[in-house]
Write an enzyme that holds these catalytic residues in place. Structure first.
Site, PDB file in Angstrom:
ATOM      1  N   HIS A  86      32.440  16.502   1.341  1.00  0.00           N
ATOM      2  CA  HIS A  86      32.104  15.445   0.388  1.00  0.00           C
ATOM      3  C   HIS A  86      32.500  14.054   0.899  1.00  0.00           C
ATOM      4  O   HIS A  86      32.024  13.054   0.388  1.00  0.00           O
ATOM      5  CB  HIS A  86      32.629  15.749  -1.025  1.00  0.00           C
ATOM      6  CG  HIS A  86      34.095  15.536  -1.250  1.00  0.00           C
ATOM      7  ND1 HIS A  86      35.015  16.553  -1.232  1.00  0.00           N
ATOM      8  CD2 HIS A  86      34.799  14.418  -1.536  1.00  0.00           C
ATOM      9  CE1 HIS A  86      36.213  16.078  -1.494  1.00  0.00           C
ATOM     10  NE2 HIS A  86      36.119  14.783  -1.687  1.00  0.00           N
ATOM     11  N   ASP A 223      34.422  23.017   2.000  1.00  0.00           N
ATOM     12  CA  ASP A 223      34.285  21.560   1.879  1.00  0.00           C
ATOM     13  C   ASP A 223      34.823  20.854   3.134  1.00  0.00           C
ATOM     14  O   ASP A 223      35.857  20.188   3.092  1.00  0.00           O
ATOM     15  CB  ASP A 223      35.027  21.096   0.618  1.00  0.00           C
ATOM     16  CG  ASP A 223      34.662  19.668   0.223  1.00  0.00           C
ATOM     17  OD1 ASP A 223      34.013  18.967   1.024  1.00  0.00           O
ATOM     18  OD2 ASP A 223      35.029  19.252  -0.890  1.00  0.00           O
ATOM     19  N   SER A 648      41.329  13.219  -0.241  1.00  0.00           N
ATOM     20  CA  SER A 648      40.296  14.156   0.187  1.00  0.00           C
ATOM     21  C   SER A 648      40.200  14.172   1.700  1.00  0.00           C
ATOM     22  O   SER A 648      40.085  13.120   2.321  1.00  0.00           O
ATOM     23  CB  SER A 648      38.947  13.729  -0.377  1.00  0.00           C
ATOM     24  OG  SER A 648      38.865  14.117  -1.708  1.00  0.00           O
TER      25      SER A 648
HETATM   26  N1  ARG Z   1      36.454  16.178  -6.904  1.00  0.00           N
HETATM   27  C1  ARG Z   1      36.424  15.891  -5.499  1.00  0.00           C
HETATM   28  C2  ARG Z   1      37.299  14.706  -5.176  1.00  0.00           C
HETATM   29  O1  ARG Z   1      37.363  13.768  -5.934  1.00  0.00           O
HETATM   30  C3  ARG Z   1      35.082  15.537  -4.993  1.00  0.00           C
HETATM   31  C4  ARG Z   1      34.074  16.584  -5.100  1.00  0.00           C
HETATM   32  C5  ARG Z   1      32.740  16.093  -4.682  1.00  0.00           C
HETATM   33  N2  ARG Z   1      31.756  17.039  -5.087  1.00  0.00           N
HETATM   34  C6  ARG Z   1      30.883  16.862  -6.089  1.00  0.00           C
HETATM   35  N3  ARG Z   1      30.136  17.886  -6.422  1.00  0.00           N
HETATM   36  N4  ARG Z   1      30.756  15.738  -6.741  1.00  0.00           N
HETATM   37  O2  ARG Z   1      37.879  14.617  -4.116  1.00  0.00           O
END
Ligand code: ARG
Length: 713
Positions: A86, A223, A648
């Protein structure tokens, strides 16, 4: 002043005796204060020097800022960078077309020559951290007004920056406030901009479960994505060139195949973006009822409009994939945060803390210093609400909502500077900007989004905050559909061919009179007026926050260490692997395995389809050396490290300093964690590094990449 310094010294010396796992995103330069003893007590074998050192190579040299808001780490001595899927998403999307849809199919460079140069993507290495608090404290007189204080801070910032830039050229310098302005640190970065795309799994692996699973456990997502940083032959940052060579960083992370058990030590290092752990009850109400609420209301209708078109067309899907994910991520986060804040009754625990603070002021006779602090906060937040709400809605609905307004704003502003010029300098660049925008823009999708957004927007704010050109719609004299139709029909910004041709002919006057640009200016003026109405209240809030944090430190003394809020500077947090109990009667295991992917499979589904080749590998249990002791391939796992957005892509490092996971998310039950850490509930969700290697090796056959790694078994 001296007293304030003493407070700060007091708190920092307390760190030495008081470090614990879970809460705390510790600035990496502060780790040596913890001492080896504390780290060993948590189960680590690595030393503070091995984590952060200025003179010799340390783990910090392997951690980078990836792009504008993520973390990455070097995993080979040839500049190979691991981050989340991501985090690479926008770059992967940027290079995808209907014929080469890397989002859908994935991509693997089987040799360096096949890597794809990216545009606008940078990777930054942290070189040094300097405590510059004294410089600021010397310049800021006690009792100065907030505006004066800000201007002193601005000038000291540029003086100090200059001081440090002179000694080392080619570095990016930034100065950040800590503890709401009670401390200041300077950061030196070396920024590289030849970053190439190396590999990513298809979204069915890299984004498995997508929005449905986002912010949730149990999770089953690969991911991750891979990039490589290049430099000039002399090792310095350089623009893309075929002559550039892979960058050899001072250190990179070895990869462990040994696995982990519940209770094992884990450390994350990376760039948490922002937390607000010292927010007061008034601030929490503002966050819930204004900030999160405006986001939830507007994004819901915008995203639904986008998704309808994305489902209907692969071309629109590619255009909007990254924008959608970005919007949806904090849409869902805001919903979860509001639920969490209510369920965990954070408002009342903050009110209790404020009461304790008020009592402490009386018992210690600190009225002179802190007697007004809580009043400032209450008045500031309460006073600004009526201006802040329309400002937030104008931003969500029109600036970030319909794309046409901010696009018209950007190009129109450029044109208005040139409308009297005979020649038109900079046209080639602006045409490039227009093409870039249009690559990811669909006029009819944007129209539908605006049609959906406007009724919600009108319903939330008073007529005085609606742009003049929309008044007839607000009052019902014109329908939303009619207005939007007319706007898009008349605007040159909705027609790239016409727009580019006008620019080529130098007809800038036309752009400046365009309906979309006129409306953009109305929005801007409304927001400027709101911001000046807000300013005096915002000053009360910022002074109140700074005093409250200083006061809390005094109040706690050495009994409790307050860790600094996240501000996108390099932090480490310490914790352990382990599951949790989301509610009464339910216990979550600390890891998931391949069979869960098969359980979740929905053939043909946008979020839950499984690649047939992956399925085959799973069914034949062809896991190679990547299975756990019991022969099972693990997918994701949990730790209690304290992280947030920006982390992330952060490495999850074991007691010996080896990489065993990649952090990528937080969990639903603790979405209020940015405001109040929940020791029993708050988890970091990580990809097992063995699943990453399995996908690279067994699924993609990119053995060239596996050979670069330093694998420890
Ligand atoms: N929740 C994750 C984060 O903020 C990002 C995930 C991105 N994926 C998505 N399907 N929007 O690091």
């Amino acid at each position: 002043m001296i007293k304030r310094l003493l407070i700060v010294l007091c708190v920092f010396s307390a760190l030495r005796t008081n470090v614990r796992a879970d809460e705390g995103m510790w600035l990496v330069s502060m780790i040596s204060e913890y001492g080896q003893k504390n780290l060993s007590e948590l189960g680590a074998e690595i030393t503070p020097e091995e984590i952060y050192s200025i003179n010799s190579s340390s783990l910090k040299d392997a951690i980078v800022i990836f792009g504008r808001g993520c973390t990455g780490e070097l995993i080979s001595n040839e500049g190979l960078i691991l981050t989340n899927h991501h985090c690479g998403y926008a770059s992967i999307q940027q290079h995808s077309t209907v014929d080469h849809d890397y989002l859908k199919e994935g991509f693997w460079a089987k040799e360096k020559a096949a890597e794809i140069p990216t545009t606008g993507l940078t990777v930054s290495f942290l070189k040094e951290i300097v405590d510059v608090t004294q410089e600021f404290q010397d310049a800021i007189k006690t009792g100065v007004s907030e505006p004066k204080r800000r201007s002193v801070i601005d000038s000291i910032t540029s003086v100090v920056k200059k001081l440090y830039s002179d000694s080392v050229s080619g570095y990016d310098i930034s100065i950040r406030a800590f503890y709401s302005g009670n401390k200041y640190y300077l950061f030196k970065y070396q920024v590289f901009n030849d970053v190439r795309f190396v590999g990513a799994p298809p979204s069915s692996i890299g984004n498995f479960g997508d929005e449905t699973d986002n912010w949730m456990w149990p999770r089953h997502v690969g991911d991750f994505s891979l990039f490589r940083v290049y430099c000039a032959p002399d090792g310095k940052p350089a623009k893309y060139s075929a002559k550039n060579v892979p960058y050899k960083s001072k250190s990179f992370l070895p990869v462990s195949l040994k696995g982990y058990e519940a209770g094992d030590f884990s450390m994350t290092m990376g760039y948490p973006g922002s937390t607000d752990r010292y927010l007061t009850s008034w601030g929490i109400e503002e966050r819930m009822n204004l900030v999160n609420q405006s986001r939830i209301k507007i994004r819901k209708v915008k995203q639904d409009a986008w998704m309808t078109d994305m489902m209907a067309s692969q071309a629109v899907n590619i255009k909007y994939a990254s924008k959608f994910a970005r919007s949806a991520n904090y849409y869902k986060n805001s919903i979860g945060m509001n639920l969490g804040l209510k369920k965990l009754d954070v408002l009342n625990s903050k009110r209790k803390l404020e009461k304790d603070f008020a009592d402490w002021i009386v018992t210690t006779g600190s009225q002179d210093k802190y007697g007004e602090t809580l009043n400032k906060l209450a008045q500031g937040y309460e006073g600004r609400a009526k201006f802040y709400k329309p400002d937030l809605y104008l931003n969500e609905a029109l600036v970030n909502g319909a794309e046409i307004f901010s696009f018209a704003g950007k190009i129109g502003l450029w044109a208005s500077g040139r409308k009297h010029m005979k020649v038109n300098p900079g046209s080639a660049e602006i045409i490039e900007t227009i093409r870039d925008f249009y690559k990811d823009y669909d006029v009819s999708t944007d129209k539908k989004a605006l049609v959906a957004i406007l009724p919600v927007f009108f319903g939330e704010i008073g007529p005085e905050f609606i742009p003049a050109s929309m008044q007839k719609v607000k009052s019902g004299k014109m329908s939303v559909e009619e207005y939007v139709d007319k706007l898009f029909k008349n605007s040159v910004f909705a027609d790239s061919t016409r727009l580019i041709s006008l620019i080529r002919k130098g007809k800038f006057g036309k752009l400046v009179l365009d309906d979309a640009y006129v409306c953009y200016n109305e929005i801007r003026n409304l927001r400027n007026n709101l911001e000046s109405e807000l300013a005096s209240y915002a000053d009360l809030v910022s002074a109140g926050r700074r005093e409250f944090e200083a006061g809390l430190k005094e109040m706690y003394g050495s009994s409790k260490v307050l860790s600094p809020d996240a501000n996108f500077t390099m932090r480490a947090s310490f914790g352990h692997v382990g599951g949790y109990s989301p509610k009464d009667g339910v216990k979550y295991l600390y890891y998931t395995s391949y069979s869960g992917i098969l359980e979740k499979e929905i053939p043909g589904d946008r979020e839950f389809s499984v690649d047939p080749r992956l399925k085959l590998l799973f069914l034949s249990k062809d896991f190679g050396p990547y299975a756990d002791k019991d022969g099972v391939l693990r997918i994701n796992f949990l730790t209690n490290n304290d992280i947030t957005g920006g982390n992330s892509g952060s490495p999850v490092i074991n007691k010996r300093g080896e990489l065993f996971g990649l952090a990528f998310d937080g969990n639903w039950e603790a979405m209020s964690g940015d405001i109040a850490f929940e020791p029993k509930l708050q988890k970091t969700i990580c990809v097992d590094i063995r699943y990453v290697l399995f996908v690279i090796d067994k699924f993609a056959g990119a053995t060239n990449l596996i050979e670069e790694l330093k694998i420890v078994d």
